[in-house]
Design a protein around this motif. Structure first.
Motif, PDB file in Angstrom:
ATOM      1  N   TYR A 349       0.829  -1.196   0.000  1.00 28.04           N
ATOM      2  CA  TYR A 349       0.000   0.000   0.000  1.00 28.04           C
ATOM      3  C   TYR A 349       0.869   1.254   0.000  1.00 28.04           C
ATOM      4  O   TYR A 349       1.904   1.300   0.667  1.00 28.04           O
ATOM      5  N   THR A 350       0.419   2.287  -0.704  1.00 24.18           N
ATOM      6  CA  THR A 350       0.845   3.657  -0.434  1.00 24.18           C
ATOM      7  C   THR A 350      -0.416   4.446  -0.107  1.00 24.18           C
ATOM      8  O   THR A 350      -1.410   4.348  -0.827  1.00 24.18           O
ATOM      9  N   THR A 351      -0.378   5.215   0.972  1.00 22.60           N
ATOM     10  CA  THR A 351      -1.587   5.890   1.449  1.00 22.60           C
ATOM     11  C   THR A 351      -1.269   7.310   1.881  1.00 22.60           C
ATOM     12  O   THR A 351      -0.288   7.544   2.583  1.00 22.60           O
ATOM     13  N   SER A 352      -2.116   8.241   1.440  1.00 19.56           N
ATOM     14  CA  SER A 352      -2.014   9.651   1.841  1.00 19.56           C
ATOM     15  C   SER A 352      -3.234   9.984   2.686  1.00 19.56           C
ATOM     16  O   SER A 352      -4.373   9.789   2.246  1.00 19.56           O
ATOM     17  N   TRP A 353      -2.987  10.515   3.880  1.00 16.21           N
ATOM     18  CA  TRP A 353      -4.048  10.739   4.860  1.00 16.21           C
ATOM     19  C   TRP A 353      -4.385  12.214   4.994  1.00 16.21           C
ATOM     20  O   TRP A 353      -3.498  13.053   5.121  1.00 16.21           O
ATOM     21  N   GLU A 354      -5.682  12.504   4.996  1.00 11.58           N
ATOM     22  CA  GLU A 354      -6.173  13.827   5.367  1.00 11.58           C
ATOM     23  C   GLU A 354      -6.500  13.851   6.860  1.00 11.58           C
ATOM     24  O   GLU A 354      -6.068  14.733   7.589  1.00 11.58           O
ATOM     25  N   THR A 355      -7.258  12.831   7.327  1.00 11.68           N
ATOM     26  CA  THR A 355      -7.586  12.761   8.746  1.00 11.68           C
ATOM     27  C   THR A 355      -8.287  11.447   9.036  1.00 11.68           C
ATOM     28  O   THR A 355      -8.572  10.660   8.124  1.00 11.68           O
ATOM     29  N   TYR A 356      -8.604  11.198  10.308  1.00 14.06           N
ATOM     30  CA  TYR A 356      -9.384  10.020  10.682  1.00 14.06           C
ATOM     31  C   TYR A 356     -10.000  10.229  12.061  1.00 14.06           C
ATOM     32  O   TYR A 356      -9.625  11.140  12.809  1.00 14.06           O
ATOM     33  N   ARG A 357     -10.974   9.366  12.370  1.00 12.48           N
ATOM     34  CA  ARG A 357     -11.557   9.296  13.707  1.00 12.48           C
ATOM     35  C   ARG A 357     -11.399   7.864  14.190  1.00 12.48           C
ATOM     36  O   ARG A 357     -11.810   6.929  13.500  1.00 12.48           O
ATOM     37  N   PRO A 358     -10.815   7.650  15.371  1.00 14.41           N
ATOM     38  CA  PRO A 358     -10.589   6.282  15.823  1.00 14.41           C
ATOM     39  C   PRO A 358     -11.855   5.554  16.258  1.00 14.41           C
ATOM     40  O   PRO A 358     -11.940   4.337  16.088  1.00 14.41           O
ATOM     41  N   ASP A 359     -12.859   6.277  16.833  1.00 17.63           N
ATOM     42  CA  ASP A 359     -14.019   5.581  17.357  1.00 17.63           C
ATOM     43  C   ASP A 359     -15.232   6.510  17.358  1.00 17.63           C
ATOM     44  O   ASP A 359     -15.234   7.519  18.069  1.00 17.63           O
ATOM     45  N   PRO A 360     -16.254   6.190  16.537  1.00 14.94           N
ATOM     46  CA  PRO A 360     -16.300   5.092  15.572  1.00 14.94           C
ATOM     47  C   PRO A 360     -15.363   5.376  14.403  1.00 14.94           C
ATOM     48  O   PRO A 360     -15.151   6.543  14.048  1.00 14.94           O
ATOM     49  N   TRP A 361     -14.820   4.313  13.823  1.00 10.14           N
ATOM     50  CA  TRP A 361     -13.791   4.477  12.812  1.00 10.14           C
ATOM     51  C   TRP A 361     -14.315   5.203  11.582  1.00 10.14           C
ATOM     52  O   TRP A 361     -15.357   4.859  11.024  1.00 10.14           O
ATOM     53  N   GLU A 362     -13.579   6.234  11.170  1.00  2.57           N
ATOM     54  CA  GLU A 362     -13.853   6.950   9.928  1.00  2.57           C
ATOM     55  C   GLU A 362     -12.525   7.459   9.396  1.00  2.57           C
ATOM     56  O   GLU A 362     -11.727   8.012  10.152  1.00  2.57           O
ATOM     57  N   ALA A 363     -12.268   7.264   8.110  1.00  3.65           N
ATOM     58  CA  ALA A 363     -10.986   7.640   7.521  1.00  3.65           C
ATOM     59  C   ALA A 363     -11.199   8.474   6.274  1.00  3.65           C
ATOM     60  O   ALA A 363     -12.132   8.229   5.499  1.00  3.65           O
ATOM     61  N   VAL A 364     -10.337   9.465   6.088  1.00  4.73           N
ATOM     62  CA  VAL A 364     -10.298  10.251   4.859  1.00  4.73           C
ATOM     63  C   VAL A 364      -8.896  10.108   4.304  1.00  4.73           C
ATOM     64  O   VAL A 364      -7.939  10.698   4.821  1.00  4.73           O
ATOM     65  N   ASN A 365      -8.751   9.279   3.278  1.00  4.47           N
ATOM     66  CA  ASN A 365      -7.430   9.047   2.701  1.00  4.47           C
ATOM     67  C   ASN A 365      -7.569   8.633   1.249  1.00  4.47           C
ATOM     68  O   ASN A 365      -8.674   8.410   0.749  1.00  4.47           O
ATOM     69  N   GLN A 366      -6.449   8.554   0.582  1.00  4.26           N
ATOM     70  CA  GLN A 366      -6.381   8.040  -0.789  1.00  4.26           C
ATOM     71  C   GLN A 366      -5.241   7.041  -0.824  1.00  4.26           C
ATOM     72  O   GLN A 366      -4.149   7.322  -0.318  1.00  4.26           O
ATOM     73  N   HIS A 367      -5.499   5.859  -1.375  1.00  4.08           N
ATOM     74  CA  HIS A 367      -4.443   4.856  -1.368  1.00  4.08           C
ATOM     75  C   HIS A 367      -4.335   4.170  -2.725  1.00  4.08           C
ATOM     76  O   HIS A 367      -5.277   4.119  -3.520  1.00  4.08           O
ATOM     77  N   SER A 368      -3.137   3.667  -2.982  1.00 10.34           N
ATOM     78  CA  SER A 368      -2.855   2.833  -4.150  1.00 10.34           C
ATOM     79  C   SER A 368      -2.302   1.516  -3.632  1.00 10.34           C
ATOM     80  O   SER A 368      -1.693   1.478  -2.559  1.00 10.34           O
TER      81      SER A 368
END
Length: 474
Positions: A349-368
């Motif tokens: 994986y390569t992943t670029s992260w904008e942000t996330y929430r650990p609980d409840p899980w929510e992610a804003v990213n783009q990955h290849s």
């Protein structure tokens, strides 16, 4: 570290370093783009399935130019509208060039439209060879589906042609050669960005940089700390709850003429017996530029039974100040030799992260991602400028991510190796895994090509320079 699945474990710090370089002066990249020398391709498309469980875009790439085209320089993009909350999985059913020589990664469009907010980007490894003028790749029978196999809707997909049941030229997919678009029309406002590179151009001189050849006697060598590194020993995530972060498992040795850092992770199937490893810069002062490292990933343990769900990494990261804080940043190379996060086998994986929430899980990213073995030494390069994030593996572009994921704050540089859980291998027989690192490089505010990275590292070694850090504190 990117954990792109919803089952991602919460972690406090995970580290993997890549040398990123941005803002290279225009005089340093003066060569014409690769596609300017008579290289051109046409993409033929047919759809093989209009059903609800998976999309099946089949392609042929035709060399319509006057010179041979290395397929490793070709990328094809198929654009579609994602279903709400969906993640996608790529597969190759059959290809004349061999499925092992094709790659498929998903990206997010910077400017979504009513018919496209994602794309599948199809690329080729060096094993696919070249196309002579007039030649084509033959069938590439590809497919993708929602990762949970829920129904998908193709009717609103930009590149989907329901009546296209035989191969013909199709302008609703795009193709680039060497980063330059040569075929098709992207959804409005989403034309691929040219990436002119000249591997013969020497790297620019000067500029703030961090370089470390990892020439140390051990993790307690005073120079490790003096050079700004922290070898982790505190508790916490990511990985197996209750595992130890073992500083003594970060070691240094000579392999030939090079000094090598080794990260060893071991377990006997219990949290108490699990030893994970991490090293990171204490300073969070790295932002735009080029990041690079030469890393040896391992598919098999040094000893004991195989099968643990292992993560081997090189990344940059800063702290999450609050759930979904928009100034968080993280850029990862993560190799899973035995799968994990819902994947059954090895994947990079390569992943670029904008942000996330650990609980409840929510992610804003783009990955290849590429589902293949990456055991052995690999040159990893990440570049970040004011517009784009680009990942390279062994000199070839691996993923290109959008401006919305650019960093707002500086980051640290990290390497680590850890276990997602203990379910991949339940034996109580001791086993251990090694991840090796040859060097790390960061050049501030300059974008270097992979060839320029190699030249800069060679210049350090020729000069006998094992360490430099001229990157100013923030």
């Amino acid at each position: 570290m990117s954990e792109p699945k919803s089952t991602r474990n919460l972690r406090v710090r995970a580290a993997l370093a890549v040398a990123a370089v941005t803002g290279l002066g225009a005089t340093a990249l003066t060569a014409l783009p690769a596609a300017a020398a008579g290289e051109a391709v046409t993409v033929q498309y047919r759809q093989s399935a209009s059903g609800s469980d998976q999309a099946e875009p089949w392609f042929k790439v035709v060399n319509s130019g006057s010179s041979s085209v290395p397929l490793s320089q070709v990328k094809v993009r198929y654009y579609f509208k994602a279903d709400a909350g969906a993640s996608y999985t790529y597969a190759c059913s059959w290809a004349v060039k061999g499925c092992a020589n094709l790659t498929g990664t998903f990206g997010t469009l910077a400017n979504p439209t009513a018919t496209a907010d994602r794309y599948l980007e199809v690329g080729f490894t060096a094993g696919a060879g070249s196309l002579a003028p007039g030649a084509d790749t033959g069938d590439m029978q590809l497919r993708f589906h929602r990762s949970n196999w829920q129904p998908l809707n193709q009717s609103d997909d930009y590149s989907f042609g329901p009546s296209q049941t035989a191969y013909a030229n199709w302008s609703k997919v795009t193709a680039t050669v060497g980063g330059v678009q040569v075929w098709g029309t992207a959804p409005a406002g989403n034309e691929p960005t040219p990436t002119p590179t000249d591997p013969t151009t020497p790297p620019p001189t000067g500029g703030a940089a961090l370089f470390d050849d990892f020439d140390y006697t051990g993790h307690t060598d005073p120079a490790v700390s003096a050079h700004g590194w922290s070898v982790r020993s505190n508790s916490g995530g990511p990985g197996v709850p209750g595992a130890t972060w073992a500083a003594e498992n970060v070691t240094f040795a000579k392999e030939g003429t090079n000094s090598i850092m080794n990260l060893r992770t071991s377990t006997a199937g219990t949290a108490e017996s699990t030893r994970q490893t991490e090293i990171l810069t204490r300073a969070t002062k790295f932002k735009n530029g080029t990041y690079a490292a030469r890393v040896r990933f391992s598919d098999a343990p040094v000893s004991g039974p195989d099968g643990d769900r292992l993560v081997q990494t090189f990344f940059t990261i800063n702290d999450l100040k609050a759930p979904m804080a928009d100034d968080y940043a993280e850029y990862d190379f993560e190799y899973l030799p035995n799968g994990g996060w819902g994947e059954p086998a090895n994947i990079l994986y390569t992943t670029s992260w904008e942000t996330y929430r650990p609980d409840p899980w929510e992610a804003v990213n783009q990955h290849s991602e590429v589902r293949a073995s990456y055991a052995g030494w690999h040159d990893l390069v990440l570049t970040i400028d004011d517009n784009t994030i680009v990942y390279y593996v062994d000199g070839q572009e691996f993923g290109r991510h959008d401006a919305r994921y650019l960093p707002e704050r500086p980051m640290s540089i990290n390497f680590n190796q850890w276990l997602i859980d203990l379910q991949g291998q339940t034996s109580t027989t001791p086993r251990s895994y090694d991840q090796k690192v040859d060097y790390v490089l960061h050049v501030k505010d300059q974008v270097l090509t992979p060839a320029q990275v190699a030249a800069k590292v060679a210049a350090y070694r020729t000069a006998g320079t094992a360490f430099e850090d001229s990157v100013p504190a923030v």
